[in-house]
Scaffold this motif. Sequence first.
Motif, PDB file in Angstrom:
ATOM      1  N   ASN A  81      -6.901   8.310 -11.441  1.00  0.00           N
ATOM      2  CA  ASN A  81      -6.917   7.000 -10.806  1.00  0.00           C
ATOM      3  C   ASN A  81      -6.743   5.899 -11.855  1.00  0.00           C
ATOM      4  O   ASN A  81      -7.512   5.832 -12.815  1.00  0.00           O
ATOM      5  CB  ASN A  81      -8.243   6.833 -10.051  1.00  0.00           C
ATOM      6  N   ARG A  82      -5.733   5.062 -11.672  1.00  0.00           N
ATOM      7  CA  ARG A  82      -5.445   3.910 -12.536  1.00  0.00           C
ATOM      8  C   ARG A  82      -5.360   4.303 -14.014  1.00  0.00           C
ATOM      9  O   ARG A  82      -5.721   3.544 -14.913  1.00  0.00           O
ATOM     10  CB  ARG A  82      -6.456   2.798 -12.297  1.00  0.00           C
ATOM     11  N   ARG A 118      -3.310   2.026 -16.676  1.00  0.00           N
ATOM     12  CA  ARG A 118      -4.026   0.771 -16.942  1.00  0.00           C
ATOM     13  C   ARG A 118      -5.265   1.010 -17.810  1.00  0.00           C
ATOM     14  O   ARG A 118      -5.552   0.244 -18.726  1.00  0.00           O
ATOM     15  CB  ARG A 118      -4.433   0.100 -15.626  1.00  0.00           C
ATOM     16  N   ASP A 175      -0.755   2.502  -7.083  1.00  0.00           N
ATOM     17  CA  ASP A 175      -1.669   1.410  -6.755  1.00  0.00           C
ATOM     18  C   ASP A 175      -0.938   0.221  -6.155  1.00  0.00           C
ATOM     19  O   ASP A 175       0.235  -0.019  -6.441  1.00  0.00           O
ATOM     20  CB  ASP A 175      -2.424   0.945  -8.006  1.00  0.00           C
ATOM     21  N   ARG A 176      -1.665  -0.535  -5.371  1.00  0.00           N
ATOM     22  CA  ARG A 176      -1.105  -1.714  -4.710  1.00  0.00           C
ATOM     23  C   ARG A 176      -0.539  -2.713  -5.710  1.00  0.00           C
ATOM     24  O   ARG A 176       0.481  -3.349  -5.456  1.00  0.00           O
ATOM     25  CB  ARG A 176      -2.220  -2.354  -3.882  1.00  0.00           C
ATOM     26  N   ASP A 177      -1.177  -2.826  -6.886  1.00  0.00           N
ATOM     27  CA  ASP A 177      -0.704  -3.781  -7.884  1.00  0.00           C
ATOM     28  C   ASP A 177       0.285  -3.169  -8.874  1.00  0.00           C
ATOM     29  O   ASP A 177       0.589  -3.761  -9.901  1.00  0.00           O
ATOM     30  CB  ASP A 177      -1.884  -4.432  -8.615  1.00  0.00           C
ATOM     31  N   SER A 178       0.808  -1.990  -8.553  1.00  0.00           N
ATOM     32  CA  SER A 178       1.847  -1.357  -9.355  1.00  0.00           C
ATOM     33  C   SER A 178       3.128  -1.295  -8.542  1.00  0.00           C
ATOM     34  O   SER A 178       3.109  -1.368  -7.320  1.00  0.00           O
ATOM     35  CB  SER A 178       1.427   0.052  -9.766  1.00  0.00           C
ATOM     36  N   LEU A 215       0.836  -1.197   0.000  1.00  0.00           N
ATOM     37  CA  LEU A 215       0.000   0.000   0.000  1.00  0.00           C
ATOM     38  C   LEU A 215       0.874   1.251   0.000  1.00  0.00           C
ATOM     39  O   LEU A 215       1.933   1.280   0.628  1.00  0.00           O
ATOM     40  CB  LEU A 215      -0.896   0.029   1.244  1.00  0.00           C
ATOM     41  N   SER A 216       0.418   2.301  -0.661  1.00  0.00           N
ATOM     42  CA  SER A 216       1.193   3.544  -0.699  1.00  0.00           C
ATOM     43  C   SER A 216       0.754   4.489   0.414  1.00  0.00           C
ATOM     44  O   SER A 216       0.531   5.678   0.208  1.00  0.00           O
ATOM     45  CB  SER A 216       1.077   4.207  -2.071  1.00  0.00           C
ATOM     46  N   ARG A 219       0.281   8.805  -5.203  1.00  0.00           N
ATOM     47  CA  ARG A 219       0.008   7.410  -4.844  1.00  0.00           C
ATOM     48  C   ARG A 219       0.482   6.504  -5.962  1.00  0.00           C
ATOM     49  O   ARG A 219       0.699   6.939  -7.087  1.00  0.00           O
ATOM     50  CB  ARG A 219      -1.492   7.216  -4.622  1.00  0.00           C
TER      51      ARG A 219
END
Length: 182
Positions: free
Chosen positions: A142-143, A146, A45-48, A14-15, A43
């Motif tokens: 946000n995102r 992706r 993302d958790r999956d980045s 987590l950031s 921030r």
Amino acid sequence: MARLILFNKPYDVLSQFTDARSPTPRAKLSDFIDVPGVYPAGRLDRDSEGLMLLTDDGRLQARIADPRFKLAKTYLVQVEGEVTDTALEPLRRGVALNDGMTLPALAEAIDAPDLWPRTPPVRFRKTVPDGWLRLTIREGRNRQVRRMTAAAGLPTLRLVRWQVGEWCVDGLAPGQWREVTV
């Protein structure tokens, strides 16, 4: 003088420094950085993975994170599909997302970069090609990366933020950080 920390955020971290929402412990910034008074400038993302900047200076934090300043952010992106000039053209023009058009991005196909291994590894499919691109944006939705690659028909498999402005993650292993002068 302002403190600025460059941190290579590993995948699935987590950031933020605390995590009050989850009943099960999740990895967070405080598991890696024990420096009082610094806060993330933006921030990830958790999956980045990749570069996060942390500072104790509110004005510097705003200059880095606020989209009004349009600080360039460069990502190395592994995508599903063939990375051709035709496939990259929508990214270079700007992509229509559900929250509006993105600004045009700098997008180029690259050879697979020499990165650290990701845990867990990216899932590969034998029947679907994959490739890499370098994408530079000047927004921070946000995102966004992706969503942009998906809209261009190149779904993201792995996303590594490589550079923010003049600061780069090169030379930092996942979970490592260093302080730099501003």
